[in-house]
Design an enzyme around this catalytic site. Structure first.
Site, PDB file in Angstrom:
ATOM      1  N   GLN A  81       0.904  -1.272   0.103  1.00 16.53           N
ATOM      2  CA  GLN A  81       0.086   0.137   0.131  1.00 16.53           C
ATOM      3  C   GLN A  81       0.828   1.375  -0.005  1.00 16.53           C
ATOM      4  O   GLN A  81       1.577   1.447   0.879  1.00 16.53           O
ATOM      5  CB  GLN A  81      -0.884   0.062   1.373  1.00 16.53           C
ATOM      6  CG  GLN A  81      -2.027   0.887   1.091  1.00 16.53           C
ATOM      7  CD  GLN A  81      -1.552   2.414   1.131  1.00 16.53           C
ATOM      8  OE1 GLN A  81      -1.744   3.058  -0.212  1.00 16.53           O
ATOM      9  NE2 GLN A  81      -1.447   3.091   2.113  1.00 16.53           N
ATOM     10  N   SER A 123      12.113   2.111   1.625  1.00 16.94           N
ATOM     11  CA  SER A 123      11.818   3.793   1.258  1.00 16.94           C
ATOM     12  C   SER A 123      12.332   4.868   1.905  1.00 16.94           C
ATOM     13  O   SER A 123      12.419   4.681   3.285  1.00 16.94           O
ATOM     14  CB  SER A 123      10.208   3.846   1.514  1.00 16.94           C
ATOM     15  OG  SER A 123       9.578   5.142   1.381  1.00 16.94           O
ATOM     16  N   GLU A 125      10.834   7.220   2.937  1.00 15.06           N
ATOM     17  CA  GLU A 125       9.853   7.628   3.885  1.00 15.06           C
ATOM     18  C   GLU A 125      10.281   7.078   5.242  1.00 15.06           C
ATOM     19  O   GLU A 125       9.681   7.603   6.334  1.00 15.06           O
ATOM     20  CB  GLU A 125       8.356   7.078   3.458  1.00 15.06           C
ATOM     21  CG  GLU A 125       7.241   7.544   4.117  1.00 15.06           C
ATOM     22  CD  GLU A 125       7.043   9.017   3.909  1.00 15.06           C
ATOM     23  OE1 GLU A 125       7.406   9.798   2.924  1.00 15.06           O
ATOM     24  OE2 GLU A 125       6.239   9.597   4.904  1.00 15.06           O
ATOM     25  N   TYR A 149       2.574   4.352   6.811  1.00 14.97           N
ATOM     26  CA  TYR A 149       3.487   4.027   5.650  1.00 14.97           C
ATOM     27  C   TYR A 149       4.937   3.787   6.326  1.00 14.97           C
ATOM     28  O   TYR A 149       5.493   2.805   6.015  1.00 14.97           O
ATOM     29  CB  TYR A 149       3.275   4.895   4.621  1.00 14.97           C
ATOM     30  CG  TYR A 149       3.979   4.227   3.352  1.00 14.97           C
ATOM     31  CD1 TYR A 149       3.886   3.205   2.625  1.00 14.97           C
ATOM     32  CD2 TYR A 149       5.405   4.925   3.091  1.00 14.97           C
ATOM     33  CE1 TYR A 149       4.755   3.105   1.446  1.00 14.97           C
ATOM     34  CE2 TYR A 149       6.315   4.508   2.053  1.00 14.97           C
ATOM     35  CZ  TYR A 149       5.976   3.598   1.271  1.00 14.97           C
ATOM     36  OH  TYR A 149       6.689   3.237   0.345  1.00 14.97           O
TER      37      TYR A 149
HETATM   38  O1  G4F Z   1       3.899  11.988  -4.537  1.00 14.70           O
HETATM   39  P1  G4F Z   1       3.573  11.765  -3.155  1.00 14.70           P
HETATM   40  O2  G4F Z   1       2.263  11.360  -2.524  1.00 14.70           O
HETATM   41  O3  G4F Z   1       4.819  10.932  -2.585  1.00 14.70           O
HETATM   42  P2  G4F Z   1       5.358  10.703  -1.036  1.00 14.70           P
HETATM   43  O4  G4F Z   1       4.317  10.858  -0.004  1.00 14.70           O
HETATM   44  O5  G4F Z   1       6.645  11.318  -0.815  1.00 14.70           O
HETATM   45  O6  G4F Z   1       5.728   9.005  -0.979  1.00 14.70           O
HETATM   46  C1  G4F Z   1       6.227   8.529  -2.497  1.00 14.70           C
HETATM   47  O7  G4F Z   1       7.745   8.422  -2.279  1.00 14.70           O
HETATM   48  C2  G4F Z   1       8.024   7.615  -1.149  1.00 14.70           C
HETATM   49  C3  G4F Z   1       9.461   7.425  -0.967  1.00 14.70           C
HETATM   50  O8  G4F Z   1      10.024   8.852  -0.370  1.00 14.70           O
HETATM   51  C4  G4F Z   1       7.394   6.025  -1.377  1.00 14.70           C
HETATM   52  F1  G4F Z   1       7.966   5.309  -0.556  1.00 14.70           F
HETATM   53  C5  G4F Z   1       6.099   6.130  -1.421  1.00 14.70           C
HETATM   54  O9  G4F Z   1       5.434   4.953  -1.694  1.00 14.70           O
HETATM   55  C6  G4F Z   1       5.521   7.159  -2.565  1.00 14.70           C
HETATM   56  O10 G4F Z   1       6.041   6.674  -3.586  1.00 14.70           O
HETATM   57  O11 G4F Z   1       3.972  13.398  -2.068  1.00 14.70           O
HETATM   58  C7  G4F Z   1       4.901  14.085  -2.179  1.00 14.70           C
HETATM   59  C8  G4F Z   1       4.981  15.493  -1.428  1.00 14.70           C
HETATM   60  C9  G4F Z   1       4.388  15.292  -0.160  1.00 14.70           C
HETATM   61  O12 G4F Z   1       5.052  16.041   0.661  1.00 14.70           O
HETATM   62  C10 G4F Z   1       2.742  15.796  -0.112  1.00 14.70           C
HETATM   63  O13 G4F Z   1       2.580  16.316   1.051  1.00 14.70           O
HETATM   64  O14 G4F Z   1       3.854  16.004  -2.249  1.00 14.70           O
HETATM   65  C11 G4F Z   1       2.994  16.631  -1.088  1.00 14.70           C
HETATM   66  N1  G4F Z   1       1.802  17.120  -1.887  1.00 14.70           N
HETATM   67  C12 G4F Z   1       1.265  18.239  -1.848  1.00 14.70           C
HETATM   68  N2  G4F Z   1       0.114  18.431  -2.637  1.00 14.70           N
HETATM   69  C13 G4F Z   1       0.907  16.257  -2.349  1.00 14.70           C
HETATM   70  C14 G4F Z   1      -0.232  16.927  -2.788  1.00 14.70           C
HETATM   71  N3  G4F Z   1       0.783  14.840  -2.553  1.00 14.70           N
HETATM   72  C15 G4F Z   1       0.091  14.471  -3.126  1.00 14.70           C
HETATM   73  N4  G4F Z   1      -0.122  12.768  -3.193  1.00 14.70           N
HETATM   74  N5  G4F Z   1      -1.100  15.052  -3.443  1.00 14.70           N
HETATM   75  C16 G4F Z   1      -1.421  16.342  -3.337  1.00 14.70           C
HETATM   76  O15 G4F Z   1      -2.492  16.918  -3.926  1.00 14.70           O
END
Ligand code: G4F
Length: 322
Positions: A81, A123, A125, A149
């Site tokens: 997930q 990850s 994370e 996660y």
């Molecule tokens: O694209 P994200 O959802 O990726 P996140 O949370 O960094 O996680 C991804 O990378 C990890 C490796 O570091 C993996 F392990 C994990 O499975 C996944 O692939 O969010 C990136 C950043 C965050 O800081 C989030 O708060 O973007 C910011 N963000 C701002 N607005 C958003 C949004 N993220 C998402 N998903 N949606 C938004 O609207």
């Protein structure tokens, strides 16, 4: 001919890894989950010459069954997930899949094919709020995860060490920083921004709602990162490696690049919606890739700009061919 077994084979990384291993002459096998919308289940892998069985990380019997059928030389555990914000909505499912599920596959591996090599999708994370004094995270950086996660991935990372040490298994961790592509789910921020900006450019949308725009991520391309996974399993001894570009940018910087490329100003279109904020934000990731570049000779081939340009091109083609 070597046989590879991939959990999560229908996902972004699974599909790029399957393609890479087929190019290397592998027999490529894996498991997919049963899904009610069967039409979309194999979108990313529909054209690949691979073999799949139904299976799930939470069902150890399905893992043992698949390993007995395929008898792989290499196991890549990519299933998870994987959405960090959603892990706060479904914390128990996240932990069952990402933590207990890894115990299940390690047990199946130990019982059925202990001579195989094993890769765990760990990850960045896991580092959470922890950053070394020089502004990087690396293999030695303490782990202080800030999401269900991240906590589940720290458990998995540690249990891989335990199986490596206790049972002398060739069990490895790749600690991958964010990696993207046109195949990324569109609820992750890169693809959400690119898809949204293209829709705005084409008059199909009039705003883009995001969460925290001031968090920093180290974004690479999935195509490059699956090559690192394969390299890690070609070593004689099991190990752990950070896979990252070493460059960090904010979500705001990314919006600026993507909207500018489409001759738009992101400030006119992007609004914040608190529903996309996280209970505890991880504000900053930047990976030090020195270990994998010096020991294994891995290097990313995509720049951030080339990655974003490919994603923009992809969404332009999707909408213009409709
Ligand atoms: O694209 P994200 O959802 O990726 P996140 O949370 O960094 O996680 C991804 O990378 C990890 C490796 O570091 C993996 F392990 C994990 O499975 C996944 O692939 O969010 C990136 C950043 C965050 O800081 C989030 O708060 O973007 C910011 N963000 C701002 N607005 C958003 C949004 N993220 C998402 N998903 N949606 C938004 O609207």
């Amino acid at each position: 001919m070597k046989t590879a077994f991939i959990t999560g084979i229908a996902g972004q990384d699974g599909s790029y890894l399957a393609e890479h291993l087929l190019e290397q002459g592998y027999r490529v096998t894996g498991i997919i989950r049963r899904n009610s919308t069967v039409e979309h289940q194999k979108n990313r892998i529909a054209d690949l010459d691979i073999e799949v069985e139904y299976g799930d990380l939470t069902d150890q019997s399905s893992l043992e069954r698949a390993l007995r059928i395929y008898k792989p030389d290499e196991i890549y555990n990519l299933a998870a997930q994987s959405h960090v914000r959603i892990s706060s909505d479904i914390p128990q499912f996240t932990v069952q899949t990402n933590a207990v599920g890894v115990v299940n596959i390690l047990e199946a591996y130990k019982n059925v094919v202990p001579e195989a090599k094993f890769y765990q999708a760990s990850s960045s994370e896991m580092f959470g709020s922890s950053v070394d004094a020089d502004g990087y995270q690396r293999e030695t950086t303490p782990m202080r995860p800030v999401s269900p996660y991240g906590c589940s991935k720290v458990f998995a990372y540690n249990i891989v060490h335990h199986y490596r040490n206790a049972y002398k298994l060739h069990a490895n961790n790749g600690i991958l920083f964010n990696h993207e592509s046109p195949r990324r789910g569109s609820n992750f921020v890169t693809n959400k921004v690119v898809k949204g900006a293209v829709e705005i450019k084409l008059g199909l949308a009039n705003k883009l709602e995001l969460g925290n725009m001031d968090s920093y991520r180290d974004w690479g391309h999935s195509y490059d990162y699956v090559r690192a996974m394969h390299l890690i399993l070609q070593q004689d001894r099991p190990n752990d490696y950070v896979v990252a570009t070493g460059i960090t940018r904010s979500v705001r910087d990314m919006c600026d690049y993507v909207f500018s490329k489409l001759e738009l100003d992101y400030k006119d279109w992007v609004v914040q919606n608190p529903k996309y904020l996280r209970p505890e934000e991880l504000p900053y990731l930047r990976g030090d890739n020195t270990k994998i570049t010096t020991e294994l000779g891995w290097n990313p081939t995509y720049t951030f700009e080339a990655l974003m340009d490919e994603m923009i091109e992809h969404w332009m083609q999707v909408y213009q061919s409709q």
